[in-house]
Design a protein around this motif. Structure first.
Motif, mmCIF file in Angstrom:
data_model
loop_
_atom_site.group_PDB
_atom_site.id
_atom_site.type_symbol
_atom_site.label_atom_id
_atom_site.label_comp_id
_atom_site.label_asym_id
_atom_site.label_seq_id
_atom_site.Cartn_x
_atom_site.Cartn_y
_atom_site.Cartn_z
ATOM 1 N N ASP A 1 2.922 -15.051 -1.903
ATOM 2 C CA ASP A 1 1.812 -15.597 -1.104
ATOM 3 C C ASP A 1 1.712 -14.983 0.287
ATOM 4 N N GLY A 2 2.396 -13.869 0.526
ATOM 5 C CA GLY A 2 2.324 -13.201 1.819
ATOM 6 C C GLY A 2 1.085 -12.332 1.916
ATOM 7 N N PRO A 3 0.749 -11.910 3.124
ATOM 8 C CA PRO A 3 -0.436 -11.067 3.308
ATOM 9 C C PRO A 3 -0.167 -9.622 2.903
ATOM 10 N N THR A 4 -1.218 -8.930 2.554
ATOM 11 C CA THR A 4 -1.149 -7.487 2.371
ATOM 12 C C THR A 4 -1.426 -6.839 3.730
ATOM 13 N N VAL A 5 -1.185 -5.552 3.833
ATOM 14 C CA VAL A 5 -1.527 -4.847 5.064
ATOM 15 C C VAL A 5 -3.035 -4.933 5.310
ATOM 16 N N VAL A 6 -3.819 -4.976 4.233
ATOM 17 C CA VAL A 6 -5.276 -5.104 4.370
ATOM 18 C C VAL A 6 -5.624 -6.429 5.048
ATOM 19 N N ASP A 7 -4.982 -7.512 4.622
ATOM 20 C CA ASP A 7 -5.249 -8.819 5.230
ATOM 21 C C ASP A 7 -4.968 -8.790 6.730
ATOM 22 N N GLY B 1 -11.944 -4.186 -1.474
ATOM 23 C CA GLY B 1 -11.953 -3.866 -2.904
ATOM 24 C C GLY B 1 -10.698 -3.121 -3.339
ATOM 25 N N LEU B 2 -10.242 -2.180 -2.517
ATOM 26 C CA LEU B 2 -9.001 -1.463 -2.829
ATOM 27 C C LEU B 2 -7.815 -2.416 -2.895
ATOM 28 N N ARG B 3 -7.786 -3.372 -1.987
ATOM 29 C CA ARG B 3 -6.693 -4.348 -1.966
ATOM 30 C C ARG B 3 -6.601 -5.084 -3.295
ATOM 31 N N VAL C 1 -7.153 7.799 -15.674
ATOM 32 C CA VAL C 1 -6.441 6.770 -14.929
ATOM 33 C C VAL C 1 -7.175 6.628 -13.605
ATOM 34 N N ALA C 2 -7.608 5.419 -13.313
ATOM 35 C CA ALA C 2 -8.395 5.198 -12.094
ATOM 36 C C ALA C 2 -8.275 3.755 -11.651
ATOM 37 N N ARG C 3 -8.669 3.542 -10.438
ATOM 38 C CA ARG C 3 -8.742 2.216 -9.846
ATOM 39 C C ARG C 3 -10.238 1.908 -9.713
ATOM 40 N N VAL C 4 -10.732 0.916 -10.454
ATOM 41 C CA VAL C 4 -12.135 0.518 -10.350
ATOM 42 C C VAL C 4 -12.234 -0.441 -9.170
#
Length: 164
Positions: free
Chosen positions: A74-80, A100-102, A150-153
């Motif tokens: 439940d911690g933040p991401t660097v994006v947050d 979106g990347l996050r 292989v991709a990130r949508v």
């Protein structure tokens, strides 16, 4: 750089903030160290082997992985953290792309309905579901029906918009 894809602010933030810089270094090491150690190479050697662009494309994949990681339950991401502190300085579409990347994950996709220079449909072969249409200019010029990538949508502002 594509409109809405400028990650310069968050890259600088991740390098500047000591806690996040250490975490970024750990993720990059996870991606590169096994291969570099196996072949007794440094990251700089990759430019001589693969050319100027590919090592940095691979670094970008590691960076995108870093953007999506939570470092504690439940911690933040660097994006947050970045968007809370510096989000005001990002353009609306760029902020949406970073968000979106996050939330996006890397997967194996099957390509269909290619419109060269515009879009394609991707079906996630690992999680299933219906194909999604993504906007993509360069990849759609070389991909064809039934190719696998292989991709990130990356969903942007409520719709699946782009791949990374």
């Amino acid at each position: 750089m594509k409109h809405g894809h400028d990650l310069g602010g968050i890259i600088a933030f991740a390098h500047r903030e000591e806690e996040w810089a250490a975490r970024l270094a750990a993720v990059v090491d996870e991606h590169f160290l096994p291969a570099l150690e196996e072949f007794d190479l440094d990251f700089d050697d990759l430019t001589e082997i693969f050319g100027e662009d590919l090592p940095w494309t691979l670094w970008g994949c590691a960076f995108e992985d870093f953007l999506s990681r939570r470092w504690e339950p439940d911690g933040p991401t660097v994006v947050d953290v970045y968007l809370k502190r510096r989000g005001w300085s990002e353009k609306v579409l760029n902020r949406a792309y970073i968000e979106g990347l996050r939330d996006a994950h890397v997967s194996l996709h099957e390509v269909s309905d290619v419109v060269p220079g515009q879009s394609m449909a991707l079906r996630d072969l690992l999680t299933g579901g219906e194909p999604v249409t993504v906007r993509e200019k360069s990849a759609t010029r070389s991909l064809k029906q039934w190719d696998r990538i292989v991709a990130r949508v990356v969903p942007v502002r409520g719709s699946v918009a782009q791949i990374s």
